[in-house]
Design a protein around this motif. Sequence first.
Motif, PDB file in Angstrom:
ATOM      1  N   ALA A   3       0.826  -1.208   0.000  1.00 34.81           N
ATOM      2  CA  ALA A   3       0.000   0.000   0.000  1.00 34.81           C
ATOM      3  C   ALA A   3       0.859   1.256   0.000  1.00 34.81           C
ATOM      4  CB  ALA A   3      -0.937  -0.022   1.204  1.00 34.81           C
ATOM      5  N   ALA A   4       1.966   1.222   0.733  1.00 34.26           N
ATOM      6  CA  ALA A   4       2.853   2.393   0.777  1.00 34.26           C
ATOM      7  C   ALA A   4       3.483   2.645  -0.584  1.00 34.26           C
ATOM      8  CB  ALA A   4       3.935   2.188   1.833  1.00 34.26           C
ATOM      9  N   GLU A   5       3.877   1.581  -1.284  1.00 35.68           N
ATOM     10  CA  GLU A   5       4.479   1.751  -2.603  1.00 35.68           C
ATOM     11  C   GLU A   5       3.452   2.230  -3.616  1.00 35.68           C
ATOM     12  OE1 GLU A   5       7.353   1.765  -5.676  1.00 35.68           O
ATOM     13  OE2 GLU A   5       7.427   1.929  -3.483  1.00 35.68           O
ATOM     14  N   ILE A   6       2.234   1.702  -3.538  1.00 36.72           N
ATOM     15  CA  ILE A   6       1.164   2.183  -4.420  1.00 36.72           C
ATOM     16  C   ILE A   6       0.945   3.675  -4.206  1.00 36.72           C
ATOM     17  CG2 ILE A   6      -1.313   2.043  -4.887  1.00 36.72           C
ATOM     18  CD1 ILE A   6      -1.090  -0.975  -4.279  1.00 36.72           C
ATOM     19  N   ASP A   7       0.945   4.103  -2.953  1.00 35.71           N
ATOM     20  CA  ASP A   7       0.774   5.523  -2.661  1.00 35.71           C
ATOM     21  C   ASP A   7       1.914   6.345  -3.257  1.00 35.71           C
ATOM     22  OD1 ASP A   7      -0.833   7.523  -0.936  1.00 35.71           O
ATOM     23  OD2 ASP A   7       1.233   7.895  -0.328  1.00 35.71           O
ATOM     24  N   ARG A   8       3.141   5.850  -3.149  1.00 36.30           N
ATOM     25  CA  ARG A   8       4.293   6.584  -3.705  1.00 36.30           C
ATOM     26  C   ARG A   8       4.223   6.679  -5.228  1.00 36.30           C
ATOM     27  NH1 ARG A   8       7.178   3.838   0.421  1.00 36.30           N
ATOM     28  NH2 ARG A   8       7.759   2.150  -1.003  1.00 36.30           N
ATOM     29  N   GLN A   9       3.663   5.690  -5.863  1.00 33.20           N
ATOM     30  CA  GLN A   9       3.636   5.649  -7.319  1.00 33.20           C
ATOM     31  C   GLN A   9       2.390   6.312  -7.932  1.00 33.20           C
ATOM     32  OE1 GLN A   9       6.005   4.529  -9.400  1.00 33.20           O
ATOM     33  NE2 GLN A   9       7.389   3.816  -7.792  1.00 33.20           N
ATOM     34  N   GLU A 172      -5.428  -2.928 -11.634  1.00 32.86           N
ATOM     35  CA  GLU A 172      -5.135  -3.776 -10.469  1.00 32.86           C
ATOM     36  C   GLU A 172      -4.490  -3.006  -9.313  1.00 32.86           C
ATOM     37  OE1 GLU A 172      -2.896  -6.208  -7.754  1.00 32.86           O
ATOM     38  OE2 GLU A 172      -1.974  -4.967  -9.329  1.00 32.86           O
ATOM     39  N   PRO A 173      -3.542  -2.077  -9.557  1.00 33.61           N
ATOM     40  CA  PRO A 173      -2.970  -1.336  -8.421  1.00 33.61           C
ATOM     41  C   PRO A 173      -3.992  -0.513  -7.650  1.00 33.61           C
ATOM     42  CG  PRO A 173      -1.554  -1.141 -10.344  1.00 33.61           C
ATOM     43  CD  PRO A 173      -2.829  -1.761 -10.811  1.00 33.61           C
ATOM     44  N   MET A 174      -5.103  -0.162  -8.283  1.00 40.54           N
ATOM     45  CA  MET A 174      -6.116   0.638  -7.592  1.00 40.54           C
ATOM     46  C   MET A 174      -6.774  -0.133  -6.453  1.00 40.54           C
ATOM     47  SD  MET A 174      -5.974   3.547  -9.161  1.00 40.54           S
ATOM     48  CE  MET A 174      -4.201   3.154  -9.263  1.00 40.54           C
ATOM     49  N   LEU A 175      -6.701  -1.464  -6.492  1.00 38.07           N
ATOM     50  CA  LEU A 175      -7.325  -2.269  -5.436  1.00 38.07           C
ATOM     51  C   LEU A 175      -6.701  -1.992  -4.074  1.00 38.07           C
ATOM     52  CD1 LEU A 175      -7.627  -5.670  -7.333  1.00 38.07           C
ATOM     53  CD2 LEU A 175      -9.458  -4.021  -6.880  1.00 38.07           C
ATOM     54  N   GLY A 176      -5.413  -1.627  -4.063  1.00 41.00           N
ATOM     55  CA  GLY A 176      -4.728  -1.343  -2.809  1.00 41.00           C
ATOM     56  C   GLY A 176      -4.519   0.120  -2.535  1.00 41.00           C
ATOM     57  N   PHE A 177      -5.244   0.986  -3.264  1.00 38.70           N
ATOM     58  CA  PHE A 177      -5.052   2.431  -3.138  1.00 38.70           C
ATOM     59  C   PHE A 177      -6.305   3.043  -2.508  1.00 38.70           C
ATOM     60  CE2 PHE A 177      -4.287   6.588  -5.675  1.00 38.70           C
ATOM     61  CZ  PHE A 177      -3.584   7.135  -4.620  1.00 38.70           C
ATOM     62  N   LEU A 183     -14.181   4.001  -5.760  1.00 36.20           N
ATOM     63  CA  LEU A 183     -14.327   3.241  -7.002  1.00 36.20           C
ATOM     64  C   LEU A 183     -15.025   1.913  -6.774  1.00 36.20           C
ATOM     65  CD1 LEU A 183     -10.790   3.761  -8.619  1.00 36.20           C
ATOM     66  CD2 LEU A 183     -12.777   5.287  -8.629  1.00 36.20           C
ATOM     67  N   ARG A 184     -14.760   1.288  -5.642  1.00 39.40           N
ATOM     68  CA  ARG A 184     -15.375   0.012  -5.252  1.00 39.40           C
ATOM     69  C   ARG A 184     -15.080  -1.103  -6.253  1.00 39.40           C
ATOM     70  NH1 ARG A 184     -21.362   2.194  -4.452  1.00 39.40           N
ATOM     71  NH2 ARG A 184     -20.640   3.475  -6.199  1.00 39.40           N
ATOM     72  N   ASP A 186     -13.355  -4.613  -7.431  1.00 36.91           N
ATOM     73  CA  ASP A 186     -12.873  -5.875  -6.903  1.00 36.91           C
ATOM     74  C   ASP A 186     -11.965  -6.490  -7.961  1.00 36.91           C
ATOM     75  OD1 ASP A 186     -14.490  -7.144  -8.872  1.00 36.91           O
ATOM     76  OD2 ASP A 186     -16.155  -7.337  -7.461  1.00 36.91           O
ATOM     77  N   PRO A 187     -11.286  -7.592  -7.686  1.00 33.36           N
ATOM     78  CA  PRO A 187     -10.350  -8.135  -8.676  1.00 33.36           C
ATOM     79  C   PRO A 187     -10.994  -8.395 -10.038  1.00 33.36           C
ATOM     80  CG  PRO A 187      -9.916  -9.124  -6.555  1.00 33.36           C
ATOM     81  CD  PRO A 187     -11.156  -8.299  -6.380  1.00 33.36           C
ATOM     82  N   ASP A 188     -12.222  -8.877 -10.052  1.00 33.01           N
ATOM     83  CA  ASP A 188     -12.876  -9.172 -11.329  1.00 33.01           C
ATOM     84  C   ASP A 188     -13.175  -7.896 -12.108  1.00 33.01           C
ATOM     85  OD1 ASP A 188     -12.790 -11.887 -10.865  1.00 33.01           O
ATOM     86  OD2 ASP A 188     -14.821 -11.985 -10.039  1.00 33.01           O
ATOM     87  N   SER A 189     -13.750  -6.896 -11.454  1.00 31.26           N
ATOM     88  CA  SER A 189     -14.086  -5.661 -12.173  1.00 31.26           C
ATOM     89  C   SER A 189     -12.836  -4.883 -12.557  1.00 31.26           C
ATOM     90  CB  SER A 189     -15.027  -4.790 -11.340  1.00 31.26           C
ATOM     91  OG  SER A 189     -14.448  -4.430 -10.101  1.00 31.26           O
ATOM     92  N   ALA A 190     -11.801  -4.923 -11.719  1.00 32.20           N
ATOM     93  CA  ALA A 190     -10.558  -4.239 -12.066  1.00 32.20           C
ATOM     94  C   ALA A 190      -9.969  -4.815 -13.345  1.00 32.20           C
ATOM     95  CB  ALA A 190      -9.551  -4.351 -10.923  1.00 32.20           C
TER      96      ALA A 190
END
Length: 271
Positions: A3-9, A172-177, A183-184, A186-190
């Motif tokens: 999550a921290a790396e997703i935030d940085r990116q 996919e990275p949005m799932l942990g952001f 946005l809501r 899930d893995p399937d919709s992403a």
Amino acid sequence: MTAAEIDRQYNFRKLVPEHPAYFARWQAESEAVRARLNGRYDVPTGPHPRQRADVFPAGEGAPVLVFIHGGYWRALSKDLHSFIAAPYVERGVAVVLLGYGLCSEVTMDELCGHAQAGLDWVIANAAGFGGDPRRVVVSGHSAGGHLTAKLVSENRDRVAGGIPISGLYDLEPMLGFEVNEQLRLDPDSARRLSPIHAVPTPAPLLMPALGGLETDAMHRQQADYALAWAAQGNAVREIVEPGADHFSVVDRFAEPGSLLFEAALAMLKDR
């Protein structure tokens, strides 16, 4: 990524702390453009209050540039981006800015449907504002870059090309952001809503662009998507604007003489 790396990116506002100055300037410049140009504003493209278009004609038979704003699918509006229209209209290109409902008021599927309805409206009504419906190029920034890629893939026989700017092609990275609270996904919709997993063939020219100062993850997003597009035998031209960040790249899109503006203008005129 953690999550921290997703935030940085992917936390673009944190990465560019001066972003409020961009928004304030864009708003002022856009208000001046709307006062100066002979446009049609807030034209309904669907039933949602934000399904509206601003149309800037450029004479009979003009190519049409559609622009879809960013804001992580949950913020900003077309009204902030009228400044983009002026340099293109001055060079004979009609410009249409599309609005759409925002998450979490609408779902991501509904939001994508709003973008599709906007494009449908442009193609159906282009001749009415002097545009050529056979020369419609779709563009957009950030979340709008994602929507651009999706629209080009799903309307490959109806549009002449696409210019996604700083787009997100793999969600996919949005799932942990943090934005996923709205946005809501899930893995399937992403996966289903990620353009990188739905590249068509044949397809029109795609010109993905981003700023040279953007994060490694954003550069990977663009490189991977360009490779996926080309792997299907489609024409693709990557643009990297030197010295531009996630927000100043929008300025370059509206700046005559910049690499991105000149490439976009050539694409529009060549269609």
